[in-house]
Design a protein around this motif. Sequence first.
Motif, PDB file in Angstrom:
ATOM      1  N   VAL A  30       0.859  -1.187   0.000  1.00 60.02           N
ATOM      2  CA  VAL A  30       0.000   0.000   0.000  1.00 60.02           C
ATOM      3  C   VAL A  30       0.896   1.238   0.000  1.00 60.02           C
ATOM      4  O   VAL A  30       1.845   1.339   0.793  1.00 60.02           O
ATOM      5  CB  VAL A  30      -0.917   0.022   1.240  1.00 60.02           C
ATOM      6  N   SER A  31       0.579   2.139  -0.917  1.00 59.71           N
ATOM      7  CA  SER A  31       1.343   3.405  -0.960  1.00 59.71           C
ATOM      8  C   SER A  31       0.384   4.554  -0.757  1.00 59.71           C
ATOM      9  O   SER A  31      -0.717   4.574  -1.298  1.00 59.71           O
ATOM     10  CB  SER A  31       2.064   3.547  -2.313  1.00 59.71           C
ATOM     11  N   VAL A  32       0.828   5.506   0.041  1.00 58.67           N
ATOM     12  CA  VAL A  32       0.031   6.697   0.333  1.00 58.67           C
ATOM     13  C   VAL A  32       0.761   7.893  -0.247  1.00 58.67           C
ATOM     14  O   VAL A  32       1.909   8.164   0.103  1.00 58.67           O
ATOM     15  CB  VAL A  32      -0.169   6.875   1.855  1.00 58.67           C
ATOM     16  N   HIS A  33       0.109   8.566  -1.185  1.00 58.91           N
ATOM     17  CA  HIS A  33       0.680   9.749  -1.832  1.00 58.91           C
ATOM     18  C   HIS A  33      -0.057  10.974  -1.316  1.00 58.91           C
ATOM     19  O   HIS A  33      -1.282  11.036  -1.401  1.00 58.91           O
ATOM     20  CB  HIS A  33       0.533   9.664  -3.354  1.00 58.91           C
ATOM     21  N   VAL A  34       0.709  11.913  -0.813  1.00 58.48           N
ATOM     22  CA  VAL A  34       0.101  13.128  -0.278  1.00 58.48           C
ATOM     23  C   VAL A  34       0.333  14.263  -1.255  1.00 58.48           C
ATOM     24  O   VAL A  34       1.426  14.461  -1.777  1.00 58.48           O
ATOM     25  CB  VAL A  34       0.696  13.468   1.107  1.00 58.48           C
ATOM     26  N   ARG A  35      -0.742  14.968  -1.515  1.00 53.75           N
ATOM     27  CA  ARG A  35      -0.667  16.107  -2.441  1.00 53.75           C
ATOM     28  C   ARG A  35      -0.963  17.373  -1.660  1.00 53.75           C
ATOM     29  O   ARG A  35      -2.090  17.605  -1.212  1.00 53.75           O
ATOM     30  CB  ARG A  35      -1.714  15.931  -3.557  1.00 53.75           C
ATOM     31  N   LEU A  36       0.096  18.148  -1.458  1.00 53.78           N
ATOM     32  CA  LEU A  36      -0.102  19.468  -0.890  1.00 53.78           C
ATOM     33  C   LEU A  36      -0.576  20.385  -1.987  1.00 53.78           C
ATOM     34  O   LEU A  36      -0.526  20.042  -3.174  1.00 53.78           O
ATOM     35  CB  LEU A  36       1.222  19.988  -0.301  1.00 53.78           C
ATOM     36  N   VAL A  37      -1.043  21.557  -1.586  1.00 52.28           N
ATOM     37  CA  VAL A  37      -1.462  22.509  -2.623  1.00 52.28           C
ATOM     38  C   VAL A  37      -0.282  22.829  -3.534  1.00 52.28           C
ATOM     39  O   VAL A  37      -0.419  23.030  -4.737  1.00 52.28           O
ATOM     40  CB  VAL A  37      -2.016  23.789  -1.964  1.00 52.28           C
ATOM     41  N   SER A  38       0.893  22.774  -2.928  1.00 49.74           N
ATOM     42  CA  SER A  38       2.091  23.120  -3.696  1.00 49.74           C
ATOM     43  C   SER A  38       2.616  21.972  -4.528  1.00 49.74           C
ATOM     44  O   SER A  38       3.393  22.174  -5.463  1.00 49.74           O
ATOM     45  CB  SER A  38       3.195  23.570  -2.741  1.00 49.74           C
ATOM     46  N   GLY A  39       2.251  20.805  -4.214  1.00 46.53           N
ATOM     47  CA  GLY A  39       2.740  19.682  -5.021  1.00 46.53           C
ATOM     48  C   GLY A  39       2.745  18.395  -4.227  1.00 46.53           C
ATOM     49  O   GLY A  39       2.342  18.325  -3.062  1.00 46.53           O
ATOM     50  N   TRP A  40       3.181  17.314  -4.895  1.00 46.71           N
ATOM     51  CA  TRP A  40       3.215  15.991  -4.290  1.00 46.71           C
ATOM     52  C   TRP A  40       4.437  15.842  -3.403  1.00 46.71           C
ATOM     53  O   TRP A  40       5.482  16.422  -3.673  1.00 46.71           O
ATOM     54  CB  TRP A  40       3.261  14.902  -5.367  1.00 46.71           C
TER      55      TRP A  40
END
Lengths: 1092, 478
Positions: free
Chosen positions: B298-308
């Motif tokens: 399982v991979s969790v990718h976080v996307r900030l407003v500024s980018g991944w």
Amino acid sequence: MDTRAPSVVAVVVTTDPDAHLEATLSSLVAQDYDELSILVMGTRPELTLNARVAAVAPGAFVAVCDTAGGFGAAVNQALAMVEGSSFLLLCHDDVVLEPDAVHLLVEEAFRSNAGIVTPKVVSIDDASVLLHVGQGVDRYGTIIERVQPGEVDQGQHDAVRDVFVAPGGVTLVRDDLLRSLGGYDPRYLAMGDDLELCWRARLAGARIVCAPQAVVAHAERLAAGAISLTVPEGEHAAPTLSRLRRRNELRTIIICWGLFQRTITLAMLAVLNLLEIIISVTGGDAERAVDIRESWRVWFRERKEDRAARNRVKALRTVSDRSIRSLQTRGATRARIFVATLAHHGFDAARGAWSPLAEEPSTEAAPELTASFGGAFSEDEGFDELDDLGRRGRRAHGRRRLASPRAVLVLTVALAIVFLIGSRNLMGARLPMIGQLVPLGSWSSVWHRVFASWQPAGLGNGAPGHPGYLTLGLVGTVTLGQMGFAVRLILLTSLPLGALGTARLIAPVASARARLLAAAAFFGLALGVNSIAGGDLGAVAALGAMPFVIRRVLRLLAIPPFDVPFDGPVSIAARGWRRTVAGQIVALGLLLGFVGALSPALLVATALVALGGAVGAWLARAGNRGAGLARVGAALGLAVVLLAPLTIQAVAAGAQGLAIFGVPQGPWSTAGPWGLLRFAVGPNGDGILTWLLPLAAVVPLLIARKERLALAASVAGAGAAALALAVVVAHGGLGPFAPDLLVLLAPVAVGVAALVGLGLAAFEIDLPGVDFGWRQVVGLLGVAAALVGLIPFVVDAGNGRWHMPTSGYGDALSFLNAPAKTGHRVLWLGDPRGIPGGSWGIHPGLAWATSTDGLPTAANLFAPAAATGGSAITVPITTALEGNTVHLGQLLAPTGISQIVVVTSTAPTLPGISTAESVAPPAGLLPALRHQLDLQEIPGSGSAVIFDVAGSMPVVATRRAPLSSSLTPSFELATQGWRSLVGSNPLAGQVRAGDRTAFAGRAPASDFSLQGSTGTSSSAFGWAQTWPVRNGQVSLRLSALPVDALVAVFTMIAWLALVLCLIGRHRWLDWWWRRPKHVPHLDPVELEEQLP
Amino acid sequence: MSDHRRLARAELQRPAIVGGLAVALAAIGIGAWAVGGTAQATAPVQPSTLVASATAETSQFTCGGFSVGAGSVAHATISMVNTTGATVRATVAIASDAGARAATTIEVAPGSTASIQPGDMVSSGHFAAATVLVHGGGVAVTERIDGSNGVSDTPCSSTTSSSWYFAGNSSAKGQDPVVTLVNPSSTPAVAGMTFITGANGAATPQGAQGLVIGPQSAISVHVASLVPHGGELATLVQATQGSVVAFMTQISPGPVASAVTLGEPSVESSWLLPRAVATPGASVAVQVANPTSSVQQVSVHVRLVSGWVAPWTVSIDPFTVASIPTAPSSRVPAGSVYAATVHASGPGVVAFLATTDTTASSSGWGITPLVDATAAGWGHWVVPAPAGVVRSGVSLFNEASSPVSVTIRAVVGASTTAAGQAGSVTVAPRSVTTLSSTQLKPSNGSTLEVTSSGPLAVAQSFFGADPGVGTLNAMPLG
């Protein structure tokens, strides 16, 4: 002591004498018996008789009968003239006696103490050919010859022996015996007078022997038709010999048998005669049926005379019937001969259409469209086996192996046995409720459906009764009201009929062997048994009729070998009218009407056959396509008229009327194009071997020539067209127009089977003149593939019911018939194949139907073209499927639906006991129903998911509050408070105290009125009705005009009229109605007795 | 022409006959192939919080997981948001786990929100549930639990299911997770539960099997008494007969705080988190449960407003739970708003966002389910107005590879108006657009209707939740 030999008077009865008379007299004059006198009795005025007799036998006496009659009457008159003789020698005028014949006959009479002595009778043309050495008889009076026709005299019958009958021609009778018997019965003109006399002589205790040393030659002019019979009193024309024989046989057994034997014999004879009439009429041999009918008619007319004759016989009887019976041949000779001839020579020979001793028919039968069983299989190609007459010489063995009639018959019987084995569990056991196998009820209830003005299917319907009920009613009439037997009759005889039709389809261009293979291939294709397994009566009937439909279509298209010119103008209903263009069109239209009533998709399939066949003919440059298509169109138009009740429904329903042809199935549970080509549309036909028959069907297209190629191209074209539409329909490509897939595949099946047979025919007929090459290899491979392709059919036969489920929803859901459900409806949802009886489509794979008070009945067998008020059900269902309601039960409440049954297979699946074909409903249906708050799922119902509907209204109900006509089921108050009318009859009952409004959820609303209401009716929910009522008795009445019944009557009259036109006056019923033609009757002119 | 010559011509046409038949069969085959397969499409899966279209005849929501009676620890308010231009009637029926029942009918004016408090209608029992029958469509139903430390919101369920999954809970000492099973249908249901605690595997306590839920009834099960000491708790509800709706209420010790969440009806291999806030003083983690028999990456990718940011990747054994803390962390600055995706390599997992208070004075617990693939593919949303609290912002998460045009309108009375400056925005591919309360003015307190030209995941956050900022996913509109 007087040593003179006993005197003998030879009584020669002459009628229209020719040169044989002189020969007869000369032979009598030449006898070495001194005490012989000659008396010539003329039965008709003959001016030159005296001179002719005097020229040959100057000592003979000549007399002319003063009464009309036959041989017996003349003998009786002679008996009155003769006195003092010991014996009478009763002679015809076309016999020639050996010089010692009288001498030997008298000697044998004394030696055997016989009352009657008969000589060996040989042909007058060839003295080595035996005609008679006495005769036997069975209990029915049927004469049994002791010699075979054409049997050569080699001394094999030269022993003196007792016989039952001394055949006419030359008979020595003791004078006192004849007088005690009272002579002949004068009512016997010919053909049987000898039997009657001998029988009475036996009853009197006299012995009858054959003295073969005495030889007589007989011309048998009467049998050869050289003599015309006297017209009996009260009749307008002389009867035929066969008719006379029938009449006399019946008369003889009535006179000669005692009460017990007479009763038994007549009862059995009546049954045999009835069967013979059926066979004769079926085979187009109306003459025989007329003969039988006439025999019984004469018996009735002359019953008083017969009674008097019986009394006379009773007076002289000294021998019991039991003793007489021991002298007779056992069994029914005529039936035995029929069966034996059928086995050896086919039906046409058995029914007497041609003689096996005559010239053998040609290999390629004429393309005459006659209806006969023999036309399908019988063919005189016997080369490897002798018949019972020993008249067949052996021909060279080789490629014609298994082509003899006997071999073909054996293989046919084997095929029939396999089918019977495969169907054994469907014959007596109760059929499950699947497909169209819903309980039909009584015969009268089926007929009631024909004329009823209101059909309860759906929410009720005022459409005319479905013509399918008419067909079932007619079949039920044939089965004497046994509707269960009627269903089995359709279910289990259609396939054999179809196989027969397939064989006849290629009969003009194929050998019996090839026809048999075509018939076997028809059985072997899985479509037929799958139709049976699915309980699809319409499809089964359509498949059985399809070969006949195709043949008639090809005939109308004038495609070889059916391109013989039509008969010229013939007045309607006259002999030969059926072979005219109009007759052929009517025949096809009537066939389509009768079978199409069960399965209207047959009309679509027929149109495809015509179009595809025309294209095939166009490719083959054969046939009259333009005019032919117009003729087929006319036949289809006629069928549409003959299906008037259905046509009216369909037209009135507009686009929804397309539903009469079928309901769209779920593409996900339907076979793909290659599955359809292998007919894998049911539990049978899945396996790689099922490819072989379609592959073998390609062979004739590659190797056939002439008419075989033209016919192959046409049936292939017809099959391809039908397959194309079937594939499109199976994919749901035509929306609501979805003709029954099994019916669409019927032309494909017939085409494949016919092509398989044509492949063998081409191998037999077309290849012998071709150098050895790939064609022979292809032909052999085709035949081998066809034979191996039959293996799945044989294997499936082991199941005994073609994998039809052992139990249907009628068993699993019997609780739906609980009394508590009375007055409510059950809504059936799912694939149309899983819903018992007829249904209407909502989406492909989702159909609906309702049943009243529990399980489906005969009323649900056929769905009217449009479901009146059906939107009251389909709209809520669609709304639920779209997720736009959670109160489906409330929306359905006014329709009276108390249960919803979602079917997921054609029958309940019981692990280890019964399996059924899965026909899954749309995937969203069950989740949508489970999402409803007012539906309660009943667990554990097998392949059906059942929901109880909360708050269901009774179909006929009352309540206190009035119902505004603007309210819809969405308003809870509109569907609450309703109670069933008090009473056992849902259409009548007592209004509960305080209730003020009555509701009737029976469409069409305008057709019903409520007797006992206190005001006028109002519309309810847009399709039902309400009335104001007060406490009291009310009853719901149907007030529609009987238009539907009139339409049904018109339909019946149209069917009957066309049937009568087709059979005309000279077939089928003619045996009953025909009257003998009037011929001038010449009164006998009495001539003065002259003595030489 | 003589018969013989005519028939001889037929032989000359043999190639045409064979060819014609071959062409016909080929056409049939090609046609069938072109039409496509005949396999039946699977049943259309609808989001579990779908708001029926305004044209619907009736629609229904099931709420649960709140408490009634004396000493109630999860006092609830049920809100009905009418997005249509007409008054809609709704019937609310309450059933407690003690068998008490009550019902009321209210009318919801166009564009307004009506609320009821079940605790005022039913007093006996502990936990309870409500079914809201809407006589029409276009009404979104949510429930809120009031705790001493804040509130917890969850959409009510518009569907039932035979399976429900939860993650993000805890049965550690002092924690009291309560599962409420509601059967809104007329058919009795039988259900059982399986619990996964951290890496300890699955437990199927006998007391949680064969639970009978009568028609229009609810039962509650205290999980801590069955599987105590489960720091990371996932729950599987499986109905063996009928179908139910399952809610989980996480009750934390003093000061008592409660968080309620609707379960997820299926496992998925892909989940979206449209909006999360790295609340200072709170720990925000994605809890992923693997209720299958396969090991899954399982991979969790976080996307900030500024980018991944760099993803987290974990291997999760069968029937175990993994917690992936996203904040505070070096990758996600405190106070930032972000989105995330969860992808599993195997047959599927279930993922919830768990927010816990890290301060010693509070034990608040917030749980938000991630958005599954079905809901994430929707294009029409309702963002209910957070009554009594302040909406802090709305996030629009476009995970697809093409931009999405979004129209946001505020439901005001019988009509809708553009939602301030954010009336029309375009969300770039694989990015998240956040709309602040300022941008949404003057519609920040209104119910919003979001319409997008492509798949989109939408969520809002609000102040006043426990702990800190709460998150409420938008509800798909039919």
